[in-house]
Design a protein around this motif. Structure first.
Motif, PDB file in Angstrom:
ATOM      1  N   THR A 121      52.543  83.736  28.374  1.00 57.21           N
ATOM      2  CA  THR A 121      51.757  84.647  29.214  1.00 57.21           C
ATOM      3  C   THR A 121      50.730  83.864  30.004  1.00 57.21           C
ATOM      4  N   ARG A 122      50.092  82.894  29.339  1.00 55.97           N
ATOM      5  CA  ARG A 122      49.111  82.034  30.007  1.00 55.97           C
ATOM      6  C   ARG A 122      49.765  81.281  31.179  1.00 55.97           C
ATOM      7  N   VAL A 145      45.486  87.942  32.719  1.00 53.34           N
ATOM      8  CA  VAL A 145      44.409  87.303  31.953  1.00 53.34           C
ATOM      9  C   VAL A 145      43.697  88.336  31.076  1.00 53.34           C
ATOM     10  N   ASP A 146      43.417  89.500  31.644  1.00 56.00           N
ATOM     11  CA  ASP A 146      42.785  90.586  30.879  1.00 56.00           C
ATOM     12  C   ASP A 146      43.622  90.955  29.651  1.00 56.00           C
ATOM     13  N   ASP A 147      44.936  91.073  29.874  1.00 53.26           N
ATOM     14  CA  ASP A 147      45.843  91.456  28.786  1.00 53.26           C
ATOM     15  C   ASP A 147      45.918  90.360  27.720  1.00 53.26           C
ATOM     16  N   LEU A 148      45.844  89.110  28.164  1.00 49.59           N
ATOM     17  CA  LEU A 148      45.890  87.973  27.246  1.00 49.59           C
ATOM     18  C   LEU A 148      44.614  87.908  26.411  1.00 49.59           C
ATOM     19  N   LEU A 149      43.468  88.120  27.076  1.00 47.33           N
ATOM     20  CA  LEU A 149      42.177  88.042  26.381  1.00 47.33           C
ATOM     21  C   LEU A 149      42.029  89.143  25.339  1.00 47.33           C
ATOM     22  N   LEU A 168      51.677  98.434  25.623  1.00 47.41           N
ATOM     23  CA  LEU A 168      52.681  97.366  25.618  1.00 47.41           C
ATOM     24  C   LEU A 168      52.373  96.422  26.782  1.00 47.41           C
ATOM     25  N   THR A 169      51.570  95.374  26.517  1.00 52.62           N
ATOM     26  CA  THR A 169      51.198  94.439  27.579  1.00 52.62           C
ATOM     27  C   THR A 169      52.078  93.195  27.492  1.00 52.62           C
ATOM     28  N   LEU A 170      51.884  92.267  28.425  1.00 50.50           N
ATOM     29  CA  LEU A 170      52.821  91.150  28.583  1.00 50.50           C
ATOM     30  C   LEU A 170      53.010  90.299  27.313  1.00 50.50           C
ATOM     31  N   ASN A 220      36.741  94.771  22.513  1.00 48.31           N
ATOM     32  CA  ASN A 220      37.027  94.250  21.179  1.00 48.31           C
ATOM     33  C   ASN A 220      38.428  93.666  21.166  1.00 48.31           C
ATOM     34  N   VAL A 221      38.603  92.538  20.490  1.00 48.40           N
ATOM     35  CA  VAL A 221      39.939  91.950  20.375  1.00 48.40           C
ATOM     36  C   VAL A 221      40.852  92.973  19.695  1.00 48.40           C
ATOM     37  N   GLY A 222      42.011  93.193  20.307  1.00 52.55           N
ATOM     38  CA  GLY A 222      42.973  94.129  19.728  1.00 52.55           C
ATOM     39  C   GLY A 222      42.844  95.558  20.219  1.00 52.55           C
ATOM     40  N   ASP A 223      41.967  95.815  21.200  1.00 50.82           N
ATOM     41  CA  ASP A 223      41.844  97.183  21.738  1.00 50.82           C
ATOM     42  C   ASP A 223      43.179  97.692  22.269  1.00 50.82           C
ATOM     43  N   ASP A 224      43.888  96.835  23.027  1.00 55.56           N
ATOM     44  CA  ASP A 224      45.181  97.256  23.588  1.00 55.56           C
ATOM     45  C   ASP A 224      46.179  97.549  22.470  1.00 55.56           C
TER      46      ASP A 224
END
Length: 331
Positions: free
Chosen positions: A292-293, A217-221, A243-245, A233-237
């Motif tokens: 992912t959801r 959920v964290d990775d999706l958000l 490389l998240t799910l 912030n959206v897009g931090d990853d």
């Protein structure tokens, strides 16, 4: 307080308020240092920054659910919080983070050396707390979790920017960095209570699945959340080239042109204006967010199924609600 409007972790905190008071007192006592005042300064900054204290509450809830009447669930909950806090201090140094829970990170307020050394101190304190219980199995579970967490962080460091990383490797990373402490937190609650093996196993599965759902959920958000709600912030990853799910799912279906884009922005770190918007468009094109959801919801269902092996009652109901709440942010 309107129970219909109250979140499950808040209701859990209310139900466990007395035990959590004892945990907080023990944390304050054990994070003191006669010779190095920097230690309580740094730990207090993080420990008192709020946070849901979800992991120690899970230990207390698991012990109570299994009918435990002794004092050591408090030691174990404090141990779990110390391990968690130590890993946050180390993570912020590794990730060069500047903010956590809406406040400046310890490494920013002090320095990297202080964060690393105080994290080491908290790990040492956590092992002292474990041994207070005199229970070798508890010691084995928590010390194993500490090793798995460190292993997960190192694996993430090597796998995070490698497009060859698949969902199986991602799951190993998540089990290390997040789920290992959730599952240890719930499992030791059952062990200290002397619960039957099938209940201990069910508590482990609940914690493991809850932790995986929580991280997905964290990775999706990160790609579709509200920055004010998530504190990120959206897009931090994306900017940190993690490389998240959602990205792993999009890369698996990428054509040559799309793969070249992912190679440039993630592996090579050559990011330009408009790249985040294009990444979001690719995630949408391949249904990566929806897939992912679905994975997160599946892990939440697994957690709920596992906890139903425990005695029925308000506490078990809250733990089921908690699994729903973890994924409610993406529903």
């Amino acid at each position: 307080m309107d129970m219909a409007q109250t979140k499950p972790h808040e209701r859990l905190a209310e139900m466990l308020a007395e035990d959590m008071g004892a945990v907080n007192a023990l944390i304050r006592e054990r994070m003191a240092s006669e010779h190095a005042p920097r230690i309580p300064e740094v730990t207090a900054h993080l420990v008192e920054a709020g946070g849901k204290r979800l992991r120690p509450m899970l230990t207390l809830a698991a012990a109570r659910l299994c009918g435990y009447g002794g004092p050591y669930h408090v030691h174990l909950a404090a141990t779990v919080e110390f391990i968690h806090t130590a890993t946050l201090l180390h993570d912020d140094v590794v990730d060069e983070s500047r903010q956590r829970r809406g406040r400046p990170t310890a490494n920013l307020l002090w320095d990297n050396k202080s964060s690393v050394l105080v994290g080491d101190y908290l790990f040492a304190r956590s092992f002292q707390l474990m041994t207070d219980t005199g229970n070798m199995r508890v010691l084995r579970i928590l010390s194993n979790a500490a090793a798995v967490i460190a292993e997960g962080e190192v694996l993430q460091m090597t796998a995070a920017r490698d497009l060859g990383t698949d969902e199986a490797v991602y799951l190993k990373v998540v089990r290390g960095k997040t789920a290992a402490l959730f599952s240890a937190a719930t499992e030791v609650g059952g062990v200290i209570a002397g619960a039957p093996e099938e209940q201990v196993a069910a508590l482990f599965t609940y914690g493991d699945a809850l932790g995986i759902a929580f991280q997905i959920v964290d990775d999706l958000l990160d790609y579709g959340g509200d920055a004010t709600a998530t504190g990120k912030n959206v897009g931090d990853d994306f900017r940190e080239r993690k490389l998240t799910l959602p990205v792993i799912k999009a890369v698996a279906q990428a054509d040559a042109e799309e793969r070249a884009f992912w190679t440039r922005v993630i592996e090579k770190g050559d990011q330009r204006d408009g790249d985040l918007a294009h990444a979001l468009e690719l995630l949408d094109r391949h249904g990566a967010m929806a897939a992912t959801r679905a994975d997160a919801l599946g892990w939440a269902e697994r957690a709920k199924g596992a906890i139903r092996a425990l005695p029925e009652g308000e506490l078990r109901g809250l733990m089921i609600d908690l699994a729903d709440y973890v994924v409610a942010r993406i529903s």
